[in-house]
Design a protein around this motif. Structure first.
Motif, PDB file in Angstrom:
ATOM      1  N   ILE A 298       6.857   3.111   0.689  1.00  0.00           N
ATOM      2  CA  ILE A 298       7.124   4.380   1.368  1.00  0.00           C
ATOM      3  C   ILE A 298       8.051   5.237   0.519  1.00  0.00           C
ATOM      4  O   ILE A 298       8.744   4.726  -0.378  1.00  0.00           O
ATOM      5  CB  ILE A 298       7.782   4.151   2.747  1.00  0.00           C
ATOM      6  CG1 ILE A 298       9.088   3.343   2.576  1.00  0.00           C
ATOM      7  CG2 ILE A 298       6.824   3.426   3.690  1.00  0.00           C
ATOM      8  CD1 ILE A 298      10.089   3.572   3.655  1.00  0.00           C
ATOM      9  N   VAL A 299       8.070   6.533   0.802  1.00  0.00           N
ATOM     10  CA  VAL A 299       8.959   7.433   0.075  1.00  0.00           C
ATOM     11  C   VAL A 299       9.754   8.358   0.992  1.00  0.00           C
ATOM     12  O   VAL A 299      10.347   9.316   0.530  1.00  0.00           O
ATOM     13  CB  VAL A 299       8.174   8.295  -0.953  1.00  0.00           C
ATOM     14  CG1 VAL A 299       7.698   7.449  -2.119  1.00  0.00           C
ATOM     15  CG2 VAL A 299       7.008   9.007  -0.294  1.00  0.00           C
ATOM     16  N   SER A 300       9.749   8.054   2.290  1.00  0.00           N
ATOM     17  CA  SER A 300      10.553   8.882   3.203  1.00  0.00           C
ATOM     18  C   SER A 300      10.775   8.117   4.501  1.00  0.00           C
ATOM     19  O   SER A 300      10.051   7.150   4.802  1.00  0.00           O
ATOM     20  CB  SER A 300       9.846  10.201   3.519  1.00  0.00           C
ATOM     21  OG  SER A 300       8.691   9.958   4.300  1.00  0.00           O
ATOM     22  N   GLY A 301      11.758   8.619   5.276  1.00  0.00           N
ATOM     23  CA  GLY A 301      11.974   8.051   6.605  1.00  0.00           C
ATOM     24  C   GLY A 301      10.739   8.248   7.473  1.00  0.00           C
ATOM     25  O   GLY A 301      10.386   7.404   8.289  1.00  0.00           O
ATOM     26  N   GLY A 302      10.064   9.366   7.278  1.00  0.00           N
ATOM     27  CA  GLY A 302       8.851   9.649   8.051  1.00  0.00           C
ATOM     28  C   GLY A 302       7.782   8.593   7.795  1.00  0.00           C
ATOM     29  O   GLY A 302       7.141   8.101   8.733  1.00  0.00           O
TER      30      GLY A 302
ATOM     31  N   TYR B  85       0.849  -1.209   0.000  1.00  0.00           N
ATOM     32  CA  TYR B  85       0.000   0.000   0.000  1.00  0.00           C
ATOM     33  C   TYR B  85       0.884   1.258   0.000  1.00  0.00           C
ATOM     34  O   TYR B  85       1.811   1.371   0.815  1.00  0.00           O
ATOM     35  CB  TYR B  85      -0.920  -0.037   1.231  1.00  0.00           C
ATOM     36  CG  TYR B  85      -1.562   1.288   1.528  1.00  0.00           C
ATOM     37  CD1 TYR B  85      -2.535   1.807   0.673  1.00  0.00           C
ATOM     38  CD2 TYR B  85      -1.178   2.048   2.633  1.00  0.00           C
ATOM     39  CE1 TYR B  85      -3.106   3.041   0.928  1.00  0.00           C
ATOM     40  CE2 TYR B  85      -1.751   3.275   2.897  1.00  0.00           C
ATOM     41  CZ  TYR B  85      -2.712   3.774   2.031  1.00  0.00           C
ATOM     42  OH  TYR B  85      -3.274   4.997   2.271  1.00  0.00           O
ATOM     43  N   ALA B  86       0.595   2.178  -0.912  1.00  0.00           N
ATOM     44  CA  ALA B  86       1.387   3.416  -1.011  1.00  0.00           C
ATOM     45  C   ALA B  86       0.960   4.376   0.098  1.00  0.00           C
ATOM     46  O   ALA B  86      -0.098   5.014   0.039  1.00  0.00           O
ATOM     47  CB  ALA B  86       1.196   4.064  -2.383  1.00  0.00           C
TER      48      ALA B  86
ATOM     49  N   THR C 274       8.144  -3.957   3.350  1.00  0.00           N
ATOM     50  CA  THR C 274       8.045  -2.548   2.962  1.00  0.00           C
ATOM     51  C   THR C 274       9.120  -2.232   1.932  1.00  0.00           C
ATOM     52  O   THR C 274      10.268  -2.666   2.074  1.00  0.00           O
ATOM     53  CB  THR C 274       8.203  -1.659   4.214  1.00  0.00           C
ATOM     54  OG1 THR C 274       7.147  -1.997   5.123  1.00  0.00           O
ATOM     55  CG2 THR C 274       8.130  -0.187   3.875  1.00  0.00           C
ATOM     56  N   ILE C 275       8.726  -1.492   0.901  1.00  0.00           N
ATOM     57  CA  ILE C 275       9.695  -1.091  -0.108  1.00  0.00           C
ATOM     58  C   ILE C 275       9.822   0.424  -0.104  1.00  0.00           C
ATOM     59  O   ILE C 275       8.860   1.140   0.153  1.00  0.00           O
ATOM     60  CB  ILE C 275       9.292  -1.591  -1.515  1.00  0.00           C
ATOM     61  CG1 ILE C 275       7.871  -1.182  -1.828  1.00  0.00           C
ATOM     62  CG2 ILE C 275       9.465  -3.088  -1.619  1.00  0.00           C
ATOM     63  CD1 ILE C 275       7.412  -1.633  -3.169  1.00  0.00           C
ATOM     64  N   PHE C 276      11.043   0.869  -0.366  1.00  0.00           N
ATOM     65  CA  PHE C 276      11.370   2.291  -0.240  1.00  0.00           C
ATOM     66  C   PHE C 276      11.543   2.868  -1.642  1.00  0.00           C
ATOM     67  O   PHE C 276      12.534   2.614  -2.315  1.00  0.00           O
ATOM     68  CB  PHE C 276      12.654   2.423   0.584  1.00  0.00           C
ATOM     69  CG  PHE C 276      12.915   3.805   1.139  1.00  0.00           C
ATOM     70  CD1 PHE C 276      12.303   4.927   0.620  1.00  0.00           C
ATOM     71  CD2 PHE C 276      13.800   3.968   2.204  1.00  0.00           C
ATOM     72  CE1 PHE C 276      12.541   6.193   1.137  1.00  0.00           C
ATOM     73  CE2 PHE C 276      14.057   5.227   2.741  1.00  0.00           C
ATOM     74  CZ  PHE C 276      13.426   6.343   2.195  1.00  0.00           C
ATOM     75  N   SER C 277      10.548   3.655  -2.087  1.00  0.00           N
ATOM     76  CA  SER C 277      10.595   4.294  -3.402  1.00  0.00           C
ATOM     77  C   SER C 277      11.038   5.747  -3.259  1.00  0.00           C
ATOM     78  O   SER C 277      11.160   6.262  -2.152  1.00  0.00           O
ATOM     79  CB  SER C 277       9.202   4.276  -4.050  1.00  0.00           C
ATOM     80  OG  SER C 277       8.755   2.971  -4.251  1.00  0.00           O
TER      81      SER C 277
ATOM     82  N   CYS D  66      13.069  -3.776   0.557  1.00  0.00           N
ATOM     83  CA  CYS D  66      13.771  -3.466  -0.693  1.00  0.00           C
ATOM     84  C   CYS D  66      13.842  -1.961  -0.909  1.00  0.00           C
ATOM     85  O   CYS D  66      12.937  -1.228  -0.511  1.00  0.00           O
ATOM     86  CB  CYS D  66      13.023  -4.101  -1.872  1.00  0.00           C
ATOM     87  SG  CYS D  66      13.978  -4.139  -3.397  1.00  0.00           S
ATOM     88  N   PHE D  67      14.923  -1.510  -1.533  1.00  0.00           N
ATOM     89  CA  PHE D  67      15.024  -0.129  -2.002  1.00  0.00           C
ATOM     90  C   PHE D  67      14.736  -0.116  -3.494  1.00  0.00           C
ATOM     91  O   PHE D  67      15.371  -0.873  -4.249  1.00  0.00           O
ATOM     92  CB  PHE D  67      16.454   0.404  -1.817  1.00  0.00           C
ATOM     93  CG  PHE D  67      16.851   0.633  -0.388  1.00  0.00           C
ATOM     94  CD1 PHE D  67      16.673   1.877   0.200  1.00  0.00           C
ATOM     95  CD2 PHE D  67      17.442  -0.380   0.359  1.00  0.00           C
ATOM     96  CE1 PHE D  67      17.067   2.104   1.522  1.00  0.00           C
ATOM     97  CE2 PHE D  67      17.830  -0.165   1.671  1.00  0.00           C
ATOM     98  CZ  PHE D  67      17.642   1.080   2.259  1.00  0.00           C
ATOM     99  N   ASN D  68      13.804   0.725  -3.923  1.00  0.00           N
ATOM    100  CA  ASN D  68      13.604   0.930  -5.362  1.00  0.00           C
ATOM    101  C   ASN D  68      14.528   2.068  -5.788  1.00  0.00           C
ATOM    102  O   ASN D  68      14.230   3.239  -5.562  1.00  0.00           O
ATOM    103  CB  ASN D  68      12.134   1.279  -5.661  1.00  0.00           C
ATOM    104  CG  ASN D  68      11.221   0.061  -5.518  1.00  0.00           C
ATOM    105  OD1 ASN D  68      11.682  -1.064  -5.367  1.00  0.00           O
ATOM    106  ND2 ASN D  68       9.930   0.293  -5.580  1.00  0.00           N
ATOM    107  N   VAL D  69      15.641   1.697  -6.394  1.00  0.00           N
ATOM    108  CA  VAL D  69      16.698   2.675  -6.689  1.00  0.00           C
ATOM    109  C   VAL D  69      16.454   3.305  -8.063  1.00  0.00           C
ATOM    110  O   VAL D  69      16.087   2.622  -9.016  1.00  0.00           O
ATOM    111  CB  VAL D  69      18.076   1.979  -6.624  1.00  0.00           C
ATOM    112  CG1 VAL D  69      19.178   2.890  -7.162  1.00  0.00           C
ATOM    113  CG2 VAL D  69      18.382   1.565  -5.188  1.00  0.00           C
TER     114      VAL D  69
END
Ligand code: LLP
Length: 428
Positions: free
Chosen positions: A83-87, A60-61, A102-105, A124-127
């Motif tokens: 997610i898109v931030s540390g927050g 979920y975004a 959780t994936i980090f976009s 995962c990191f989406n680089v």
């Protein structure tokens, strides 16, 4: 009459589930965001049901609606998160979500955000660039870890949506250009502190046609084949989010049908080329999970008819619901009392000192001062985009569950708006 799932009129009064909205207004005031628990759950369940029996993860975004209770509810149903931030990551953790799912976009992850995500055990990191690969490798080395990585590819397909929320065209800032994808993977596999797990894309939001998503899928599977021929194995394929919702009466892509089509297409491809060896499929839906599960409840403060337009000034403003001002977006407006005569076309505006502070234009409604009205389809990118412009405290948020009301965010206090500011030590 039903307006949205679990939102509609009962005995002539607008209700979310079993609660008439005047009760919310008298208990919590206005403006207030109100969500249906059942509608939130069903929004996620549509994806979960379509994925059952497949190796798939629905992330979920969080940016669509990041309230802790919303995240908690979805985590409880088995959601992973995008997610898109540390927050956003800390919100997921605070809500009981699993960092491993959780994936980090995002195009601009800072070093401290990378550090935080690795420490938390991110899935995962989406680089999105070669520079980001280098930085992530260095941060992971520093922590003595191996960072799980997917490369976000910009497939250069037109998602046919609003330019501000189009992300899959090569002119945008997002992803690694399609024609540089192979060299990027070749470089990525050489970093000792990265582990290449996946490939991903996200081409845009509020998509009302799935053809561009299928086109992007085919482009990604083609890349996976090329990588495979170079012994670079890809374990997951992430198609991003993007399915649109009906704000008016738009035809939308049915979630189950779309997810089913993707999983079937992927299954056929794996059967043909990989002897049936599965690949994990990820989705990153936001709006289509929560968008129609919420509304913004507001009260008419003043009417200024015939000036020369008819202005209805309400107690919500662009700081509460930015989408009309920013994207010219349409939100249906409905009155608390179902039937009333004497409708006029109203410009519905907020108290903020800008002409851009409008919420709806030329809506045929019968309005009186003091009336309650609701902006529908305000579950996504509504509260999460709210600001304090004009030093306006942000709204309260409530979840309705049957006949019960749960306050999931207090209305902000005025003091909290400046409690982190300080005065100068002025001596003259
Ligand atoms: N994944 C990534 C990497 C994203 O950037 C987004 C949304 C999503 C997933 C979720 O997309 P969805 O399923 O919600 O379409 N504020 C705008 C929408 C911005 C979308 C940004 N990215 C609006 O109010 O329409």
């Amino acid at each position: 009459m039903t307006l949205r799932p679990h939102i509609g009129y009962r005995l002539g009064q607008l209700c979310v589930e079993e609660v008439p909205l005047d009760r919310i207004a008298s208990e919590y005031g206005t403006p207030t965001y109100v969500y249906s628990r059942a509608a939130l759950s069903e929004g996620f369940q549509a994806y979960a049901d379509a994925c059952r029996g497949h190796d798939a993860l629905i992330c979920y975004a969080v940016k669509a609606n990041s309230n802790l209770a919303v995240l908690q509810l979805l985590a409880h149903q088995g959601a992973g998160f995008d997610i898109v931030s540390g927050g956003e990551l800390e919100r997921v953790v605070a809500a009981g979500g699993d960092p491993a799912k959780t994936i980090f976009s995002g195009v601009g992850k800072s070093e401290s955000e990378m550090r935080l995500a690795l420490t938390r055990g991110i899935g995962c990191f989406n680089v999105e660039s070669l520079s980001e690969l280098r930085r992530l490798d260095a941060v992971a080395r520093d922590l003595g870890q191996i960072a799980p990585v997917s490369l976000r590819i910009n497939p250069d397909v037109d998602p046919m949506t609003h330019p501000y929320i189009s992300t899959g065209l090569k002119e945008t800032k997002f992803g690694i250009p399609f024609d540089q994808a192979l060299p990027a993977f070749r470089e990525a596999v050489r970093y000792p502190h990265l582990r290449i797990l996946g490939i991903d894309c996200h081409i845009g939001s509020q998509l009302l046609n799935d053809a561009p998503l299928i086109e992007a899928l085919d482009l990604l599977t083609g890349l996976v084949d090329q990588l495979q021929s170079e012994q670079i194995a890809i374990e997951h394929l992430d198609l991003g989010g993007g399915l649109g919702i009906a704000y008016r009466e738009e035809q939308t892509v049915p979630i189950g049908g779309f997810v089913g089509q993707v999983l079937e297409r992927v299954g056929r491809w794996r059967a043909e080329k990989y002897g049936g060896q599965p690949i994990r499929v990820l989705f990153e839906p936001g709006r289509s999970v929560v968008g129609n599960a919420g509304l913004l409840l507001t009260r008419v403060e003043y009417l200024k008819p015939g000036t020369p337009k008819n202005y209805a000034i309400v107690d919500a403003a662009m700081n509460d619901l930015l989408r009309p001002a920013l994207y010219d977006a349409w939100h249906d407006v409905v009155p608390f009392r179902e039937a009333s005569a004497g409708a006029l076309p109203w410009e519905i505006v907020g108290p903020i000192c800008e002409s851009g502070d409008w919420l709806a234009r030329a809506r045929e409604l019968a309005l009186s001062e003091g009336d309650l009205i609701a902006f529908l389809s305000a579950g996504a990118y509504a509260m999460s985009m709210a600001s304090n412009y004009n030093s306006r405290p942000r709204a309260a948020e409530i979840i309705i569950d049957g006949a019960s009301m749960h306050r999931i965010r207090e209305r902000e206090s005025i003091e909290s708006l400046y409690s982190s500011e300080s005065l100068l030590p002025l001596s003259r």
